[in-house]
Design an enzyme around this catalytic site. Structure first.
Site, PDB file in Angstrom:
ATOM      1  N   THR A  46      20.304  47.715  13.525  1.00 19.29           N
ATOM      2  CA  THR A  46      21.939  48.574  13.252  1.00 19.29           C
ATOM      3  C   THR A  46      22.473  47.426  12.826  1.00 19.29           C
ATOM      4  O   THR A  46      23.080  47.671  11.581  1.00 19.29           O
ATOM      5  CB  THR A  46      21.967  49.262  13.995  1.00 19.29           C
ATOM      6  OG1 THR A  46      21.690  50.741  13.899  1.00 19.29           O
ATOM      7  CG2 THR A  46      23.250  50.216  13.229  1.00 19.29           C
ATOM      8  N   GLU A 233      14.656  52.927   9.294  1.00 17.37           N
ATOM      9  CA  GLU A 233      13.449  54.286   9.157  1.00 17.37           C
ATOM     10  C   GLU A 233      11.985  54.343   8.312  1.00 17.37           C
ATOM     11  O   GLU A 233      11.641  55.292   7.338  1.00 17.37           O
ATOM     12  CB  GLU A 233      14.613  55.362   9.727  1.00 17.37           C
ATOM     13  CG  GLU A 233      15.051  55.271  10.338  1.00 17.37           C
ATOM     14  CD  GLU A 233      15.405  55.151  11.821  1.00 17.37           C
ATOM     15  OE1 GLU A 233      13.796  54.737  12.337  1.00 17.37           O
ATOM     16  OE2 GLU A 233      15.737  55.110  12.575  1.00 17.37           O
ATOM     17  N   GLN A 263       7.280  53.677  15.917  1.00 22.25           N
ATOM     18  CA  GLN A 263       8.296  54.867  15.949  1.00 22.25           C
ATOM     19  C   GLN A 263       8.137  56.041  14.921  1.00 22.25           C
ATOM     20  O   GLN A 263       9.341  56.883  14.245  1.00 22.25           O
ATOM     21  CB  GLN A 263       9.568  54.750  15.232  1.00 22.25           C
ATOM     22  CG  GLN A 263      10.051  53.398  17.237  1.00 22.25           C
ATOM     23  CD  GLN A 263      11.463  52.709  17.258  1.00 22.25           C
ATOM     24  OE1 GLN A 263      12.782  53.875  17.839  1.00 22.25           O
ATOM     25  NE2 GLN A 263      12.006  51.530  17.052  1.00 22.25           N
TER      26      GLN A 263
END
Length: 773
Positions: A46, A233, A263
């Site tokens: 981030t 993502e 992930q």
DNA sequence: GTGCTCCATTTTTTT
DNA sequence: AATGGAGCAC
């Protein structure tokens, strides 16, 4: 317009990049051309995204409104924007940031007409869409018991995400009855949505693609508007998302994607891990930067995570490392049942809180499925632990809120048939099922919209007494629609609507605890409208409705609220907590069990477990139960295979002992055991007054209560061949496989998954079952 | 047309 | 355990 200013006082200092490691710096400053950032868990992703955007602005590479950043939640977007505002100044508010769905719904609002939609289109959530599909199946005379609307819905959604149109679908998938039905329903479903001026979640991605492909000018307009595109993502994007960003970025080619294949946990909604795996094939000149230093977790936690993900086959090469110490070992909690588990977690939270001097918001309890939250909530209330529950049935999905929303949506868009039908007789005003069906059939026959038919209900052959009621309803709605156009205050209008429609009266008359709650919820909703009105420059009901359709559960997570967070592992993505409990680590729960039409993707479950582990900063707890209530019935639970897969050197039991693992668990008949038997913390027995494990069993060696989860095997040794996993044949249902087994002796029940008939629960004694070798 | 009772089914995960 | 649908009585 390119003109924008940097406020001098908050402009980045020369030290702007100093806090970054070399890899992070590279990711931030490699501004042009396709870039893939492979960001391991806790690697400061981030931060990199934030600085990268700030850097683009600082270097005058683009104006804020020329940067598009797609995030996974609206909250992530909001927070990132705030951080950039702090670095760069207020101009950063002009950035385009949000989820795919919210950004493209914003674009669609502007471009709707080009697609034959009105600007005030309604967004159907999953349950609205399901209602519509159910309706269509009914019209086609399919028995909802045999053809589940949900199944068709999944298939349609899949098709959409793969950019398969109804026409293509009927060509591509023929033969199987389910596909034939889906083809028929899909075609009608799409028409109905358009007639209703409504879009479902998938449309928000698919329709922009259609628009861009049909109209190169519009595409170019957005290509030029978004000179830099960033996607967070990326491992969880689906084909439609892949396609739409590819279209948008192919002119300037400044596409930066960030993700971690380890992930990827959303394949059930079409996320395609190959998007990230193939990025370098798609963009041969793509630059790749790995972020491998983990700043989040202790060495123990990282080692544990690493040992799990290594069990998976395909992944991008990377090794996470940390400068942190080993810290505490991971603790394995072994419980009797879920109440026991919840209490133990609560006790640990209080103990650790006192001992470490930390707050409730430093804790998270993560689980695989939402229903697990209930026992935890009860335990936390008993132990006076403040908690915030994220997910589950959200506020906007409650019946009363959906009803109010239906009224409002109908004001904005009279052609929204699903919501019209939802409230035309809510509260009941004498327009029953028969009349409603007549209205729909009649409208369909005349080729007109249902609302338009209602407007001229007098000329129809609808059941006479209903006509008057319909007239009143239509006039009322038209009246409100006029006030809406006259810029009436939204919250006031909502109040009047609830009043005049009789909805509030209905709840008042009911005089129950339930109806009181509903009224409170509605008041809270009206407050939300007021708040929106105050905060927005030019508020519109239509925009408000679209906005709240896309609010996600994680958007309401508040890390500053002094409360323990309860959420699913899915919901925890992107978050971190000093102390994390992963509960319910049991076979058929985490990893989940197979269900009709759904194979378990064990690698994805493993990634999900990986995500859970890597949320933890300091302390991590695993927990499982040997018994659990499922379907209102006590079931034996086997310990999750994942506990046998982690690196045992970093895990301890509560007493500090090393954990025992089985590598050959599915073959083992070894009954030796170094656990103590978990004790019941309460002896609440079932209504039949029996407690399963106390009943002598017909099978041998049942009482040799060995290591947790072994019971099933012991039970089935000897002459009882109906073990979990066995292939069986049933006289009527055909071939199947035993999924689970409960009860004992003559009460033994098995759940069998039949190839053709799906899952059935059967009494072992009575069912005509035999074993296939 | 409404409302009640009984029953069956559900429980992945979410924009 | 909880919700929603079907069937039945009013």
């Amino acid at each position: 317009m390119k003109s924008f200013t940097l406020s001098s006082d908050s402009a980045p200092k020369p030290s702007f990049l100093d806090g970054l490691n070399p890899q992070q710096k590279e990711a931030v400053t490699h501004t042009d051309g396709p870039l893939l950032i492979v960001a391991g868990a806790g690697s400061g992703k981030t931060r990199v995204l934030t600085f990268r955007i700030a850097y683009l602005l600082q270097q005058f590479k683009a104006a804020p409104q020329e940067i598009l950043a797609l995030t996974f939640t609206n909250k992530a977007a909001r927070e990132m924007k705030e951080r950039i505002v702090k670095l760069i100044g207020d101009s950063a508010h002009q950035l385009w940031m949000g989820t795919f769905h919210s950004v493209f719904s914003r674009i669609l609002r502007v471009e709707a007409q080009a697609l034959g939609f009105g600007k005030d289109f309604t967004i159907y959530d999953t349950s609205d869409a399901e209602t519509l599909i159910k309706q269509i199946l009914q019209e086609l005379n399919y028995d909802p018991k045999q053809i589940k609307p949900r199944t068709i819905q999944y298939k349609i959604s899949d098709a959409k995400n793969q950019l398969v149109t109804p026409e293509l679908f009927s060509k591509k998938f023929i033969g199987s009855t389910l596909d034939d039905i889906t083809a028929k329903v899909y075609k009608i479903y799409k028409q109905r949505l358009k007639e209703s001026n409504a879009m479902d979640f998938d449309d928000l991605l698919v329709l922009p693609i259609q628009l861009f492909e049909e109209d190169p000018d519009i595409l170019e307009k957005y290509q030029d508007r978004f000179r830099y595109v960033l996607i967070d993502e990326y491992q969880d994007t689906n084909h439609a998302q892949y396609k739409v960003t590819q279209l948008l970025s192919q002119k300037h080619r400044n596409l930066c994607v960030v993700g971690d294949d380890a992930q990827s946990i959303y394949s059930f909604r079409g996320a395609d891990i190959s998007n990230i795996l193939n990025f370098q094939n798609d963009y041969s000149d793509a630059h790749q930067v790995p972020l491998e230093q983990n700043y989040r977790s202790t060495k123990s936690i990282l080692k544990c995570a690493d040992s799990i993900i290594k069990k998976n086959e395909k992944q991008l090469e990377k090794t996470l490392w940390t400068e942190k110490d080993y810290g505490e070992p991971i603790t394995l909690l072994e419980n009797y049942d879920e109440r026991d588990e919840a209490n133990r977690v609560a006790q640990y939270i209080q103990k650790i809180k006192g001992q470490d001097g930390i707050n409730f918001n430093d804790f998270a309890v993560l689980y695989r499925t939402n229903y697990q939250s209930r026992v935890l909530e009860e335990a936390f209330r008993r132990h006076k632990i403040d908690y915030q529950l994220i997910g589950g049935l959200s506020f906007y999905q409650r019946k009363e809120i959906k009803d109010v929303l239906a009224y409002l949506k109908l004001l904005v868009n009279p052609y929204d048939e699903t919501n019209l039908i939802r409230i035309i007789n809510e509260p009941s005003r004498g327009i029953g099922q028969k009349s409603i069906n007549d209205i729909r059939t009649s409208a369909r026959q005349d080729g007109i919209k249902v609302w338009d038919l209602l407007e001229q209900v007098e000329e129809t052959t609808i059941y006479r007494p209903a006509k008057q009621r319909i007239r009143e309803f239509v006039d009322m709605m038209n009246g409100f629609r006029e006030s809406l156009q006259a810029q009436a205050s939204l919250h006031q209008l909502t109040r009047e609507l609830l009043d005049k429609s009789g909805y509030m009266k209905m709840l008042l008359d009911e005089q129950s605890h339930e109806s009181l709650m509903r009224r409170e919820n509605i008041l809270e909703f009206i407050n939300a409208i007021s708040y929106y009105e105050k905060q927005q420059k030019n508020p519109s009901l239509s925009a408000f409705l679209q906005e709240i359709s896309l609010i996600t559960d994680s958007d309401k997570f508040d890390e500053n609220k002094p409360a323990v967070t309860l959420m699913t592992v899915h919901g925890s993505k992107g978050l971190e907590f000093p102390v994390v409990f992963v509960v319910g680590l049991e076979e058929n729960l985490f990893p989940v069990g197979a269900k009709e039409g759904f194979d378990v993707d064990i690698e994805e479950e493993r990634r999900l477990f990986y995500v859970a582990i890597t949320r933890a900063q300091e302390r991590l707890y695993f927990s499982h139960c040997s018994s659990r209530f499922k379907y209102g019935e006590e079931q034996r639970q086997m310990r999750s295979r994942f506990i046998d897969e982690v690196d045992a050197s970093v895990v301890r039991t509560e007493t500090g002992a090393t954990i025992r693992q089985r590598s050959d668990r599915f073959l083992s008949t070894n009954t030796s055991n170094d656990h103590t038997r978990p004790t019941r913390s309460s002896t609440k027995s079932s209504s039949s007054g029996t407690i399963e494990y106390d009943i002598p069993s017909a099978g041998p060696s049942y009482k040799s209560y060995s290591s947790l989860g072994k019971i099933d095997y012991d039970l089935h040794e000897g002459n009882d061949p109906f073990v979990v996993g066995a292939q069986v044949v049933h006289q009527k249902f055909g071939i199947g496989k035993i999924m689970s087994r409960t009860g004992s002796g003559s009460q033994t029940k098995v759940v069998v998954f039949f190839k053709d008939r799906g899952q059935k629960k059967l009494m072992l004694q009575a069912a005509p079952l035999s074993i296939i070798d």
